[in-house]
Scaffold this motif. Structure first.
Motif, mmCIF file in Angstrom:
data_model
loop_
_atom_site.group_PDB
_atom_site.id
_atom_site.type_symbol
_atom_site.label_atom_id
_atom_site.label_comp_id
_atom_site.label_asym_id
_atom_site.label_seq_id
_atom_site.Cartn_x
_atom_site.Cartn_y
_atom_site.Cartn_z
ATOM 1 N N PHE A 129 -32.240 -7.809 -28.718
ATOM 2 C CA PHE A 129 -33.156 -6.867 -28.622
ATOM 3 C C PHE A 129 -32.202 -6.553 -26.600
ATOM 4 C CE2 PHE A 129 -36.186 -5.160 -24.746
ATOM 5 C CZ PHE A 129 -36.518 -3.857 -25.346
ATOM 6 N N GLY A 130 -31.552 -5.877 -26.510
ATOM 7 C CA GLY A 130 -30.844 -5.791 -25.544
ATOM 8 C C GLY A 130 -30.045 -6.951 -25.694
ATOM 9 N N ASP A 131 -29.503 -8.261 -24.880
ATOM 10 C CA ASP A 131 -29.080 -8.850 -24.715
ATOM 11 C C ASP A 131 -29.042 -10.079 -25.209
ATOM 12 O OD1 ASP A 131 -30.394 -10.337 -22.972
ATOM 13 O OD2 ASP A 131 -28.741 -9.946 -21.465
ATOM 14 N N VAL A 132 -30.379 -10.087 -26.361
ATOM 15 C CA VAL A 132 -30.848 -12.106 -26.408
ATOM 16 C C VAL A 132 -30.958 -11.649 -28.088
ATOM 17 C CG1 VAL A 132 -33.122 -10.885 -26.621
ATOM 18 C CG2 VAL A 132 -32.726 -13.568 -26.413
ATOM 19 N N THR A 133 -30.526 -12.052 -28.650
ATOM 20 C CA THR A 133 -30.883 -12.499 -30.325
ATOM 21 C C THR A 133 -31.900 -13.540 -30.856
ATOM 22 O OG1 THR A 133 -28.567 -12.271 -31.015
ATOM 23 C CG2 THR A 133 -29.717 -12.932 -32.392
ATOM 24 N N PHE A 161 -43.416 -10.035 -30.583
ATOM 25 C CA PHE A 161 -42.544 -8.971 -29.343
ATOM 26 C C PHE A 161 -41.082 -8.595 -29.594
ATOM 27 C CE2 PHE A 161 -45.351 -11.906 -26.041
ATOM 28 C CZ PHE A 161 -45.563 -10.378 -25.671
ATOM 29 N N LEU A 162 -40.044 -9.101 -29.893
ATOM 30 C CA LEU A 162 -39.029 -8.587 -31.090
ATOM 31 C C LEU A 162 -39.435 -7.642 -32.037
ATOM 32 C CD1 LEU A 162 -36.724 -11.464 -30.676
ATOM 33 C CD2 LEU A 162 -36.540 -9.303 -29.484
ATOM 34 N N ARG A 163 -39.826 -7.437 -32.734
ATOM 35 C CA ARG A 163 -40.628 -6.171 -33.641
ATOM 36 C C ARG A 163 -41.353 -5.211 -33.071
ATOM 37 N NH1 ARG A 163 -39.259 -8.222 -38.396
ATOM 38 N NH2 ARG A 163 -38.747 -9.496 -38.577
ATOM 39 N N SER A 164 -41.824 -5.475 -31.828
ATOM 40 C CA SER A 164 -42.656 -4.724 -31.109
ATOM 41 C C SER A 164 -41.669 -4.409 -29.113
ATOM 42 C CB SER A 164 -43.818 -4.075 -31.515
ATOM 43 O OG SER A 164 -44.283 -4.636 -32.271
ATOM 44 N N PRO A 165 -40.503 -3.733 -29.336
ATOM 45 C CA PRO A 165 -39.834 -3.976 -27.696
ATOM 46 C C PRO A 165 -40.779 -3.059 -26.966
ATOM 47 C CG PRO A 165 -38.616 -3.097 -29.560
ATOM 48 C CD PRO A 165 -39.316 -3.687 -30.350
ATOM 49 N N ASN A 166 -40.724 -3.065 -26.119
ATOM 50 C CA ASN A 166 -41.615 -1.451 -25.047
ATOM 51 C C ASN A 166 -42.674 -1.033 -25.556
ATOM 52 O OD1 ASN A 166 -38.687 -1.401 -23.728
ATOM 53 N ND2 ASN A 166 -37.642 -0.631 -24.940
ATOM 54 N N VAL A 167 -43.442 -1.901 -26.598
ATOM 55 C CA VAL A 167 -44.242 -2.101 -27.272
ATOM 56 C C VAL A 167 -45.834 -2.925 -26.093
ATOM 57 C CG1 VAL A 167 -46.389 -1.871 -29.026
ATOM 58 C CG2 VAL A 167 -43.924 -0.707 -28.705
ATOM 59 N N VAL A 168 -46.781 -2.493 -25.429
ATOM 60 C CA VAL A 168 -48.435 -3.856 -25.268
ATOM 61 C C VAL A 168 -48.474 -4.149 -25.722
ATOM 62 C CG1 VAL A 168 -49.280 -3.731 -23.297
ATOM 63 C CG2 VAL A 168 -47.644 -2.041 -22.981
ATOM 64 N N LEU A 169 -48.485 -5.309 -26.064
ATOM 65 C CA LEU A 169 -49.170 -5.780 -26.459
ATOM 66 C C LEU A 169 -50.358 -7.008 -25.915
ATOM 67 C CD1 LEU A 169 -46.779 -7.548 -29.020
ATOM 68 C CD2 LEU A 169 -47.471 -5.580 -29.641
ATOM 69 N N LEU A 216 -53.924 -5.336 -19.641
ATOM 70 C CA LEU A 216 -53.323 -4.332 -20.406
ATOM 71 C C LEU A 216 -52.777 -5.625 -22.002
ATOM 72 C CD1 LEU A 216 -51.862 -1.513 -19.393
ATOM 73 C CD2 LEU A 216 -54.662 -1.324 -20.268
ATOM 74 N N GLY A 217 -51.667 -6.350 -21.036
ATOM 75 C CA GLY A 217 -51.277 -6.929 -22.102
ATOM 76 C C GLY A 217 -49.752 -7.327 -21.787
ATOM 77 N N TYR A 218 -49.016 -7.551 -22.638
ATOM 78 C CA TYR A 218 -47.743 -8.260 -21.932
ATOM 79 C C TYR A 218 -46.127 -6.967 -22.945
ATOM 80 C CZ TYR A 218 -50.156 -12.114 -20.435
ATOM 81 O OH TYR A 218 -50.685 -12.824 -19.332
ATOM 82 N N ARG A 219 -45.080 -6.795 -21.942
ATOM 83 C CA ARG A 219 -44.443 -6.096 -22.830
ATOM 84 C C ARG A 219 -43.352 -6.298 -22.316
ATOM 85 N NH1 ARG A 219 -45.208 -1.724 -19.542
ATOM 86 N NH2 ARG A 219 -43.032 -2.121 -18.067
ATOM 87 N N LEU A 220 -42.362 -6.996 -23.577
ATOM 88 C CA LEU A 220 -40.292 -7.089 -24.090
ATOM 89 C C LEU A 220 -39.784 -6.013 -22.941
ATOM 90 C CD1 LEU A 220 -39.007 -9.763 -24.334
ATOM 91 C CD2 LEU A 220 -38.805 -8.095 -26.371
ATOM 92 N N GLU A 221 -39.320 -5.692 -22.222
ATOM 93 C CA GLU A 221 -38.237 -5.234 -21.760
ATOM 94 C C GLU A 221 -36.874 -5.821 -21.334
ATOM 95 O OE1 GLU A 221 -39.966 -3.301 -17.941
ATOM 96 O OE2 GLU A 221 -41.423 -2.277 -19.498
ATOM 97 N N VAL A 222 -36.092 -4.503 -21.187
ATOM 98 C CA VAL A 222 -34.172 -4.556 -20.751
ATOM 99 C C VAL A 222 -34.198 -4.921 -18.912
ATOM 100 C CG1 VAL A 222 -31.886 -4.517 -20.085
ATOM 101 C CG2 VAL A 222 -34.074 -4.643 -22.838
ATOM 102 N N SER A 223 -34.463 -5.764 -18.198
ATOM 103 C CA SER A 223 -34.378 -5.222 -16.474
ATOM 104 C C SER A 223 -33.401 -4.288 -16.279
ATOM 105 C CB SER A 223 -34.694 -6.186 -15.593
ATOM 106 O OG SER A 223 -33.500 -7.496 -15.905
ATOM 107 N N GLU A 224 -32.869 -3.775 -15.691
ATOM 108 C CA GLU A 224 -32.007 -2.799 -14.646
ATOM 109 C C GLU A 224 -31.286 -3.438 -13.983
ATOM 110 O OE1 GLU A 224 -31.501 0.500 -15.864
ATOM 111 O OE2 GLU A 224 -33.580 0.561 -17.337
#
Length: 224
Positions: A129-133, A161-169, A216-224
């Motif tokens: 996801f993004g630049d991370v593996t 998180f990586l199986r649900s990127p951009n989703v709030v968990l 709500l929770g936490y979300r995996l994102e790529v920062s601009e």
């Protein structure tokens, strides 16, 4: 998931049984090689954990006999032996993975889950996801040439998180999926592991981070 554990150290066998049961596995446990073979041949298991040094029949011989009988169930070998030749012997006998003692239960369950995925049409070892593996073989996060080793629980949280990127968990959902609904751990253990993952993502220079959504929770994102 149904799991067979063959371990002659009774305390360890009992501890692993409880641990996997808390993580929603159905477990049968035996304490010698002959019983391991008998159970594995007669039962339908999703995975088998075999100690190498067992009475009546060692784990390598059990594995060889199972493969000769056409039993293709994924097998994880556990042993105090750490020499390269011992690992090669195990893999040549048909092992899917190999973990030397002593080990962390978190790493064991991560390896078992990865083994199960590989056996059920799992298409990729790495999650990106993004630049991370996320590399399941080395239990690490990678960005460019930089790497950060993860603990077993950190790996499980990051995988979620990586199986649900951009989703709030929610913290409750993470707790349920990683620690199990009946875990005795406190909810703040989720916050601690997320904090550790944030630090490790920064340490490898990734633009990916775990953001908090208040209430709500936490979300995996790529920062601009």
């Amino acid at each position: 998931m149904r799991l067979l554990i063959a371990e002659d150290e009774l305390d360890l066998a009992e501890a692993l049984t409880v641990f996997f049961q808390k993580n929603q596995f159905t477990v049968d446990a035996v304490n010698d090689g002959q019983s391991a073979f008998d159970y594995a041949v007669m039962g339908e298991y999703d995975a088998i954990i075999l100690d190498v040094m067992m009475p009546k029949m060692n784990g390598i011989d059990v594995l060889k006999k199972l493969r000769c009988e056409g039993v293709n169930t994924p097998v994880m070998l556990l042993t105090a032996k750490t020499q390269k030749d011992d690992r090669i012997t195990g893999f040549n006998a048909g092992a899917d993975d190999y973990l030397p003692k002593p080990f962390e239960p978190d790493e064991l369950i991560c390896r078992v889950r990865a083994m199960l995925r590989r056996g059920t049409d799992y298409r990729a070892d790495n999650l990106v996801f993004g630049d991370v593996t996320l590399n399941p073989n080395s239990m690490s996060l990678e960005c460019g040439q930089k790497t950060a080793r993860l603990s077993g629980r950190e790996y499980q949280v990051m995988e979620l998180f990586l199986r649900s990127p951009n989703v709030v968990l929610s913290a409750d959902r993470i707790m349920d999926r990683v620690w199990g609904w009946d875990s005795d751990a406190e909810i703040n253990v989720v916050w601690v592991h997320i904090s550790n993952l944030r630090k490790k993502l920064r340490s490898i220079g990734s633009r990916v981070s775990i953001y908090a959504n208040r209430g709500l929770g936490y979300r995996l994102e790529v920062s601009e």
